[in-house]
Design a protein around this motif. Structure first.
Motif, PDB file in Angstrom:
ATOM      1  N   ALA A 164       0.849  -1.202   0.000  1.00 49.02           N
ATOM      2  CA  ALA A 164       0.000   0.000   0.000  1.00 49.02           C
ATOM      3  C   ALA A 164       0.877   1.242   0.000  1.00 49.02           C
ATOM      4  N   VAL A 165       0.331   2.336  -0.553  1.00 48.82           N
ATOM      5  CA  VAL A 165       0.966   3.651  -0.465  1.00 48.82           C
ATOM      6  C   VAL A 165      -0.039   4.588   0.189  1.00 48.82           C
ATOM      7  N   ILE A 166       0.389   5.254   1.261  1.00 53.58           N
ATOM      8  CA  ILE A 166      -0.471   6.207   1.970  1.00 53.58           C
ATOM      9  C   ILE A 166       0.097   7.600   1.710  1.00 53.58           C
ATOM     10  N   ALA A 167      -0.633   8.425   0.967  1.00 54.68           N
ATOM     11  CA  ALA A 167      -0.124   9.728   0.538  1.00 54.68           C
ATOM     12  C   ALA A 167      -1.162  10.821   0.769  1.00 54.68           C
ATOM     13  N   LYS A 168      -0.713  12.077   0.711  1.00 55.45           N
ATOM     14  CA  LYS A 168      -1.659  13.209   0.789  1.00 55.45           C
ATOM     15  C   LYS A 168      -2.474  13.310  -0.496  1.00 55.45           C
ATOM     16  N   SER A 169      -1.812  13.067  -1.649  1.00 54.94           N
ATOM     17  CA  SER A 169      -2.519  13.051  -2.935  1.00 54.94           C
ATOM     18  C   SER A 169      -1.656  12.314  -3.943  1.00 54.94           C
ATOM     19  N   PHE A 170      -2.317  11.857  -5.027  1.00 57.32           N
ATOM     20  CA  PHE A 170      -1.639  11.091  -6.066  1.00 57.32           C
ATOM     21  C   PHE A 170      -1.783  11.779  -7.414  1.00 57.32           C
ATOM     22  N   GLU A 171      -0.800  11.590  -8.282  1.00 60.58           N
ATOM     23  CA  GLU A 171      -0.968  11.937  -9.684  1.00 60.58           C
ATOM     24  C   GLU A 171      -1.917  10.917 -10.312  1.00 60.58           C
ATOM     25  N   LEU A 204      -4.009   4.807  -0.658  1.00 56.99           N
ATOM     26  CA  LEU A 204      -4.791   5.451   0.399  1.00 56.99           C
ATOM     27  C   LEU A 204      -4.396   6.920   0.505  1.00 56.99           C
ATOM     28  N   CYS A 205      -5.372   7.784   0.770  1.00 58.07           N
ATOM     29  CA  CYS A 205      -5.092   9.205   0.976  1.00 58.07           C
ATOM     30  C   CYS A 205      -5.393   9.609   2.419  1.00 58.07           C
ATOM     31  N   PHE A 206      -4.459  10.340   3.011  1.00 56.73           N
ATOM     32  CA  PHE A 206      -4.737  10.947   4.307  1.00 56.73           C
ATOM     33  C   PHE A 206      -5.934  11.881   4.169  1.00 56.73           C
ATOM     34  N   LYS A 207      -6.635  12.102   5.241  1.00 63.85           N
ATOM     35  CA  LYS A 207      -7.721  13.074   5.234  1.00 63.85           C
ATOM     36  C   LYS A 207      -7.155  14.496   5.123  1.00 63.85           C
ATOM     37  N   PRO A 208      -7.928  15.424   4.533  1.00 60.83           N
ATOM     38  CA  PRO A 208      -7.439  16.795   4.377  1.00 60.83           C
ATOM     39  C   PRO A 208      -6.907  17.370   5.692  1.00 60.83           C
ATOM     40  N   GLY A 209      -5.752  18.016   5.614  1.00 61.45           N
ATOM     41  CA  GLY A 209      -5.144  18.606   6.806  1.00 61.45           C
ATOM     42  C   GLY A 209      -4.267  17.650   7.578  1.00 61.45           C
TER      43      GLY A 209
END
Length: 987
Positions: free
Chosen positions: A888-895, A910-915
């Motif tokens: 898995a990759v957990i990032a703020k946003s992805f291309e 997976l994306c962290f929640k905003p903030g």
């Protein structure tokens, strides 16, 4: 029997993933190929008749397939016709058969039939952006209420209301385009899929492209030899020495797989060849007319958008599925309307414009969106200028930068050798289907998701850098900006050079003559890349700068590595016609080859004395290139500052020898009369350039170049390849290796899965690009990949580049995360391709650490910041981590493309929640991570919230970035390719 792959074109993509079971294998043949006789899937079957006329209609008016291919085509005709007769009575009618309309010719008769958007009599269609109309036409043409439903069509018609809701639609591109770096692994995967089909007891010949596939070999040439009249031949000989095995494999693929055209090395850059030759604009396939559309395995496939063809980059694995008839599942995009007004000022180039547009769109935020250009200013831009802007869509983050077809487009089509009849068909079809822009008529107002506007008169000469394409700097601010970069802490705009060291002068001997380097000294000046070499105005502008400099007595310093790599042979023809090539040669800009060079890191070595001066004195040396990418470590390991500039500015900076200059106030050099020569003295006017373009760029140049393009050259033609349809893998090969994706594969999908007690392999900040992730550029002598090659008897001089070895998973896995500029927070500030093996605390190469985890049967995850995976679309940026054991990759946003590729390889995005991010949550990367994902795929929804916990007691919520139902189906099967294989066999 290869035509049975048409069953895949009615794949079960639209079926519920929950019911992928034996019941689906009982879907009747009539339903499995239920596309109506005029849908693109049945057209794919039709095109496989490969009658001479049908093949030409798919390729181009004048295209003739090679003799060996024509022989195979003739043999296949009876089989295909028999198959078609069998299904002719089974295909149901298209739900929109009532709007199928004839397109009359002015001379009588008709061009063919088309699905008429005006015949829908729906006022919403008139307000749709042109780019969305292309999606709508495709959905209507393919509407069989199985693959594509009337509900899908309605979603697109109601785009103004549905696009903000992130609704999913299917899309079937008309064709697929590849370059060799991404094309080799695609063909490797197809060959491997054939083997898997064979092992599972099915027909391996079901694996064949169902849409036209064009592969242009353009990414293998390196600038080994420069500043020489013989550079083209010398570099091509070295290219073939290094890549003979790869090239033979591609040549095998062109004969083993049907509907695949390979354009040999030395022909040009894929996107320029696409623009000048391969782009159809409108298809005429067996009398059915429809818009050209294309997906490609290079992110700059978007260049074709400048021609009014909808095209964008996808991952290699998505492209393979599209080749095999899978509809692409995509989120219906928002469209940013970008209004252009006015006209560029004298001396301002298309490159200045595109760097300005890139900065504006990055600021606006266009990831996942289409950008559509319109307004009176659009009519002032040449087709080549438009293509330059469209080319850099990945740099401003959009899926497309689209220019609808107008008179300028038609004029370009005629210039590039398309026949009058073809251009007449294109204009008649697009006008009839409300897809043509006539600037002389009142424009109907179209709806856009958001709006931007630029008055072209406000565009200023500029460059971008030193590390990112969207960090634009105007020429008048360049000197000040450079000094602030020296001062600033290390980052995208900083090198942290101490004040006392900023004036350092490194003196050295260059082949017996005294030389010196300072911070900002230019050591590479390259006119390169599809972005600019397709544009006669900037190419001839560069030649005029060289001419003026020669006449004034200026000369580029000999230790600067200068090169010119045109995107097609047409460039050479008009440079010779103009009489200007000799001036470029005098300044060291000899033609070095026809393909992607410096822009993708194929810049070759710089002179050893220059390299030593840089490393021994810690000089921040500069490269100036007319490319589209300048990420750190990409152009050359020793050029820490890399600036994107127009071809004329590349010549100007080469003459100046430094980026530390104010062109408005400081002289570039001293002329032969002893007087100072300034920038304004060598800069051509817009009128001067236009005059040379008018007299030098001629239609017969395009015709003669492309009539010979498929003939290849003697080195290509001498390659002998086996006639087998199954590839004979050579276990000793270090270029082509059978990948392990389908080993131990069974007919039962592995199912959904979470992650338990995984270690963190890498902990990243923002803007980790595919250049950081995917193996690219040269193979470092101390890397795991180098060790692998040396163990197999490969000399260091024969390492070649990572890109050239993309067909070998063993090399590529070892090169994943091998970028020397990698910043991994686990290393506490140390830069390089290493990480900490958490259980032992050892500092190891990323590959060695990953293998240590895999040997212990321990899963791994990656933590990342914003824009993870931005940059070129590279399937190895997803394949590599999968082979390293990343779950898995957990990032703020992805291309966009990279996120899709991760899903395609079975990795959870997976994306962290905003903030929130790893830092705000107090995550160090030394924890163990458990991702609570249901094991039943029915319990997972696109965009679902998922809980992640650590062994240190932390718990946080992430968004699962499976964006569509189809992506969940891929995940359930362990990736897109196993999904395709099981689908084929089930049918």
């Amino acid at each position: 029997m290869y035509i049975t792959a048409s069953s895949l074109s009615s794949s079960l993509l639209r079926a519920s993933r929950a019911h992928f079971s034996s019941s689906l294998s009982r879907v009747s043949l009539s339903r499995a190929i239920s596309s109506n006789p005029l849908s693109s899937s049945s057209l794919a079957c039709r095109s496989l008749r490969f009658s001479s006329s049908a093949f030409r209609s798919l390729r181009s008016v004048n295209f003739r397939p090679p003799m060996s291919l024509r022989a195979q085509i003739g043999a296949a005709v009876p089989v295909v016709e028999q198959f078609q007769r069998r299904i002719a009575t089974m295909a149901p009618e298209n739900a929109f058969k009532g709007i199928l309309t004839g397109l009359p010719k002015a001379s009588g008769g008709e061009f063919g039939k088309y699905y008429s958007l005006p015949a829908l009599n729906d006022p919403r269609v008139d307000k749709l952006p042109y780019s969305i109309r292309i999606l709508l036409e495709s959905a209507i043409r393919n509407c069989d209420n199985f693959q594509v439903t009337k509900e899908d069509v309605e979603k697109i018609i109601d785009w103004e209301n549905t696009s903000p809701k992130q609704v999913e639609i299917p899309f079937k591109p008309a064709r697929v385009i590849l370059q060799d770096f991404t094309g080799v692994p695609a063909v490797v995967d197809l060959a491997c899929m054939r083997d898997a089909m064979n092992k599972l007891g099915s027909d391996s010949n079901k694996i064949n492209p169902l849409v036209p596939v064009d592969l242009v070999v353009d990414h293998s040439v390196q600038v080994d030899v420069a500043r020489s009249e013989n550079a083209v031949q010398a570099n091509m000989e070295l290219e073939f020495q290094r890549n003979k095995e790869r090239f033979a494999f591609l040549k095998w693929g062109s004969t083993a797989f049907h509907n695949m055209l390979v354009v040999p090395p030395g022909s040009g850059i894929v996107h320029q060849v696409n623009l000048e030759y391969l782009g159809r604009v409108v298809f005429n396939a067996d009398g059915l007319l429809y818009p050209d559309s294309v997906v490609g395995t290079d992110s700059h496939t978007t260049m074709i958008d400048g021609l009014g063809v909808a095209g964008w980059g996808v991952g290699g694995i998505e492209a393979e599925a599209a080749m095999l008839g899978q509809p692409m599942s995509m989120v219906l995009p928002g469209v940013v309307g970008f209004k252009l007004t006015g006209k560029l000022r004298n001396g301002v180039t298309a490159t200045d414009l595109v760097l300005t547009v890139t900065q504006m769109l990055r600021k606006h935020g266009v990831v996942g969106k289409f950008v559509e250009f319109y307004g009176d200013g659009m009519a002032e831009l040449s087709l080549a200028d438009r293509a330059t802007i469209a080319n850099m869509s990945p740099e401003y983050g959009a899926t497309m930068g689209f220019f609808p077809v107008d008179r300028v487009t038609l004029q370009y089509l005629k210039l590039t050798g398309r026949s009058d009849e073809t251009v007449a068909l294109i204009e008649a079809y697009l006008r009839a289907n409300k897809m043509f822009v006539d600037h002389n008529e009142p424009q109907q107002e179209r709806a856009y998701s958001s709006y931007l506007e630029l008055d072209l008169v406000n565009v200023e000469p500029c460059v971008s850098g030193p590390k990112r394409p969207h960090d634009r700097v105007t020429l008048k601010e360049m000197k000040v900006d450079w000094h602030s970069c020296l001062d600033n802490k290390v980052g995208f705009k900083g090198f942290a050079v101490p004040k006392e060291a900023q004036d350092k002068v490194a003196k050295f001997s260059f082949h017996g003559q005294p030389a010196e380097l300072k911070h900002g000294s230019v050591v590479i000046a390259a006119i390169t890349s599809c972005t600019n070499t397709s544009n006669p105005s900037v190419m001839l502008g560069a030649a005029l700068v060289a001419k003026k400099a020669c006449e004034l007595g200026l000369e580029v310093k000999p230790w600067i590595k200068t090169s010119l790599a045109p995107g097609s042979g047409v460039v050479t023809k008009y440079l010779l016609q103009s009489g200007l090539q000799k001036y470029l040669n005098q300044q060291g800009f000899h033609i070095v080859g026809y393909g992607c060079t410096t822009c993708i890191g194929n810049s070759g070595e710089i002179d050893e004395s220059v390299a030593s001066a840089i490393t021994e004195n810690d000089i921040v040396a500069a490269a100036v290139l007319s490319g589209n990418r300048n990420f750190e470590g990409r152009v050359h390991p020793l050029t820490r500052a890399n600036y994107l500039a127009s071809p004329p500015l590349v010549v100007a900076y080469a003459l100046a020898g430094t980026v530390d200059i104010d062109f408005e106030k400081e002289p570039i050099g001293t002329g032969k009369d002893g007087k100072s020569v300034y920038f304004k003295d060598i800069w051509p006017s817009t009128e001067e350039i236009a005059e040379v373009v008018q007299s030098s760029v001629l239609p017969n140049m395009f015709k003669s170049t492309y009539e010979a393009i498929t003939k290849g050259n003697s080195m290509w033609n001498d390659l002998s390849v086996p006639a087998n349809t199954l590839y004979s893998w050579d276990a000793k090969s270090t270029y082509i290796h059978e990948p392990p994706y389908f080993k131990n594969m069974t007919m039962d999908p592995p199912g959904a899965h979470g992650v338990k007690d995984a270690y963190c392999l890498l902990n990243f900040g923002d803007s980790i690009t595919t250049d950081h992730i995917s193996p690219a550029g040269s193979i470092h002598k101390d890397s795991p990949a180098a060790k692998y090659l040396l163990e197999r008897g490969v000399d260091r001089k024969d390492f070649n580049s990572y890109g050239s070895r993309r067909g070998n998973d063993e090399v590529m896995a070892r090169g994943t995360f091998a970028n020397i500029r990698l910043v991994n927070k686990l290393l506490n500030g140390e830069v390089g391709p290493k990480t900490i093996h958490v259980p032992t605390g050892e500092k190891l190469s990323v590959f060695d650490a990953a293998m240590k985890y895999k040997t212990a049967n321990q899963g791994t995850i990656i933590l990342a910041g914003a824009e993870y995976g931005s940059g070129s679309s590279r399937d190895w940026a997803a394949k590599g981590p999968m082979l390293l054991g990343v779950k898995a990759v957990i990032a703020k946003s992805f291309e966009r493309i990279h996120r899709s590729n991760l899903v395609g390889m079975g990795i959870i995005p997976l994306c962290f929640k905003p903030g929130e991010d790893a830092d705000t949550l107090g995550l160090t990367g030394h924890e163990r991570y458990t991702i609570d994902l249901p094991s039943n795929i029915d319990e997972i929804r696109p965009g679902q919230d998922i809980t992640v916990t650590t062994n240190t007691g932390k718990s946080f919520i992430c968004t699962a970035r499976f964006d569509t139902e189809v992506e969940l189906a891929y995940f359930n099967h362990g990736g897109i390719l196993p999904y395709v294989i099981r689908n084929l066999i089930k049918q």
